[in-house]
Design a protein around this motif. Sequence first.
Motif, short mmCIF file in Angstrom:
data_model
loop_
_atom_site.label_atom_id
_atom_site.label_comp_id
_atom_site.label_asym_id
_atom_site.label_seq_id
_atom_site.Cartn_x
_atom_site.Cartn_y
_atom_site.Cartn_z
N TYR A 64 -77.92 -19.45 -40.18
CA TYR A 64 -79.02 -19.39 -39.53
C TYR A 64 -79.32 -20.75 -38.68
CZ TYR A 64 -84.00 -19.31 -38.01
OH TYR A 64 -85.30 -19.53 -37.31
N ARG A 65 -79.29 -22.02 -39.31
CA ARG A 65 -79.30 -23.36 -38.75
C ARG A 65 -78.02 -23.55 -38.00
NH1 ARG A 65 -81.14 -28.59 -41.94
NH2 ARG A 65 -80.48 -30.02 -40.38
N TRP A 66 -76.74 -22.83 -38.17
CA TRP A 66 -75.71 -23.16 -37.08
C TRP A 66 -76.25 -22.66 -35.94
CZ3 TRP A 66 -71.00 -25.41 -38.80
CH2 TRP A 66 -70.01 -25.48 -37.80
N ALA A 67 -76.72 -21.32 -35.94
CA ALA A 67 -77.10 -20.57 -34.55
C ALA A 67 -78.17 -21.45 -33.68
CB ALA A 67 -77.54 -19.45 -34.74
N HIS A 68 -78.99 -22.28 -34.38
CA HIS A 68 -80.00 -22.91 -34.03
C HIS A 68 -79.83 -24.21 -33.67
CE1 HIS A 68 -81.58 -18.83 -35.17
NE2 HIS A 68 -82.79 -19.18 -34.06
N ALA A 69 -78.64 -24.81 -34.19
CA ALA A 69 -78.72 -26.39 -34.13
C ALA A 69 -78.51 -26.87 -32.45
CB ALA A 69 -77.33 -26.75 -34.76
N GLY A 70 -79.48 -27.74 -32.06
CA GLY A 70 -79.71 -28.28 -31.06
C GLY A 70 -79.90 -27.22 -29.93
N ARG A 71 -80.38 -26.01 -30.04
CA ARG A 71 -80.79 -24.92 -29.10
C ARG A 71 -82.18 -24.50 -29.39
NH1 ARG A 71 -75.93 -25.10 -26.47
NH2 ARG A 71 -74.14 -24.88 -27.96
N LEU A 112 -68.28 -22.30 -32.75
CA LEU A 112 -67.69 -22.76 -34.12
C LEU A 112 -66.95 -24.12 -33.83
CD1 LEU A 112 -67.10 -19.91 -36.60
CD2 LEU A 112 -69.05 -20.89 -36.08
N MET A 113 -67.19 -24.69 -32.96
CA MET A 113 -66.33 -26.06 -32.74
C MET A 113 -66.86 -26.95 -33.60
SD MET A 113 -64.00 -25.52 -30.44
CE MET A 113 -63.70 -27.29 -29.85
N ALA A 114 -68.01 -27.17 -34.06
CA ALA A 114 -68.43 -28.13 -34.98
C ALA A 114 -67.67 -28.21 -36.12
CB ALA A 114 -69.90 -28.22 -35.08
N ILE A 115 -66.83 -27.12 -36.52
CA ILE A 115 -65.99 -27.10 -37.56
C ILE A 115 -65.06 -28.15 -37.63
CG2 ILE A 115 -64.12 -25.58 -38.91
CD1 ILE A 115 -66.30 -23.18 -38.71
N ARG A 116 -64.40 -28.46 -36.38
CA ARG A 116 -63.37 -29.47 -36.13
C ARG A 116 -63.91 -30.96 -36.34
NH1 ARG A 116 -60.34 -27.16 -30.89
NH2 ARG A 116 -58.88 -25.95 -31.99
N ALA A 117 -65.29 -30.88 -36.35
CA ALA A 117 -65.70 -32.40 -36.24
C ALA A 117 -65.39 -33.10 -37.68
CB ALA A 117 -67.21 -32.22 -36.29
N HIS A 127 -75.21 -29.19 -38.04
CA HIS A 127 -75.21 -27.58 -37.95
C HIS A 127 -75.33 -27.08 -39.23
CE1 HIS A 127 -73.66 -28.34 -33.80
NE2 HIS A 127 -73.30 -26.95 -33.82
N THR A 128 -75.15 -27.99 -40.26
CA THR A 128 -75.28 -27.22 -41.60
C THR A 128 -76.41 -27.81 -42.57
OG1 THR A 128 -73.83 -28.96 -42.63
CG2 THR A 128 -72.79 -26.98 -41.55
N GLY A 129 -76.85 -28.86 -42.25
CA GLY A 129 -77.75 -29.51 -43.17
C GLY A 129 -77.47 -30.35 -44.39
N ILE A 155 -66.40 -28.24 -43.71
CA ILE A 155 -66.21 -26.69 -43.71
C ILE A 155 -64.84 -26.23 -43.83
CG2 ILE A 155 -66.89 -24.48 -42.41
CD1 ILE A 155 -69.17 -26.26 -42.96
N GLU A 156 -64.69 -25.36 -44.51
CA GLU A 156 -63.16 -24.85 -44.77
C GLU A 156 -63.25 -23.47 -44.88
OE1 GLU A 156 -60.16 -26.34 -45.57
OE2 GLU A 156 -60.72 -28.32 -45.07
N PRO A 157 -61.92 -22.77 -44.75
CA PRO A 157 -61.87 -21.44 -44.72
C PRO A 157 -61.87 -21.00 -46.23
CG PRO A 157 -59.91 -22.26 -43.26
CD PRO A 157 -60.71 -23.37 -44.03
N ARG A 158 -62.60 -19.76 -46.51
CA ARG A 158 -62.96 -19.53 -47.87
C ARG A 158 -61.75 -19.39 -48.76
NH1 ARG A 158 -63.29 -14.45 -45.41
NH2 ARG A 158 -62.49 -12.71 -46.57
N GLY A 159 -60.70 -19.06 -48.29
CA GLY A 159 -59.29 -18.92 -49.02
C GLY A 159 -58.65 -20.25 -48.98
#
Length: 184
Positions: A64-71, A112-117, A127-129, A155-159
């Motif tokens: 939810y926070r991700w979708a609304h970050a800076g928007r 999801l570009m911020a995952i690369r940050a 984006h995540t708090g 942020i990492e892939p769950r597997g």
Amino acid sequence: PVMRFPHWHFCPKCRRMYHAVKHGFSKREQPPACQERSCRKKQLLPMRFVRICSAGHMSDVDWYRWAHAGRRGAGGPCDKETAVLKFVEKGTNGGDFDSMWIECSCGSKNNLMAIRAPAGSQALLAHTGPCSGKNPWQAPDRAVSCNPEDHQFKIEPRGSSSLYFPKTPSFLDLEGAGERDPDV
């Protein structure tokens, strides 16, 4: 007893996201299913990414926070309790972060570009708090304070094989280290 993790799931057909606890399927024996009529109880898939920190904590990403970050939503402020999120893949980029989006029913969205940050960066924090200070199997009252300045998170892939592994200290014990063995 078991607990589903990650808590966030999405429907592979309509792409709607569901939170296991909020939607009441966190401890059911049957796999969670989409509640949209047109999806005909399609089995939900767990979200692909989880959040980890260098202190050993693992948690869901606050989508939810991700979708609304800076928007700002098109219709003004959004009510988190009634918001409907979707995990959308756009284009044919083969699953690149810029082609994956979290969209809210209010009109707010972020890819999801911020995952690369870099780990622990301000972009990722926005984006995540803050870190939850616990692991999924721990009760909320077991959380500890986790300062983002002291511990990096990402942020990492769950597997991913780098999600959770023990610290294995290595020691060398030399008997009679102060004495010299004449046979050596």
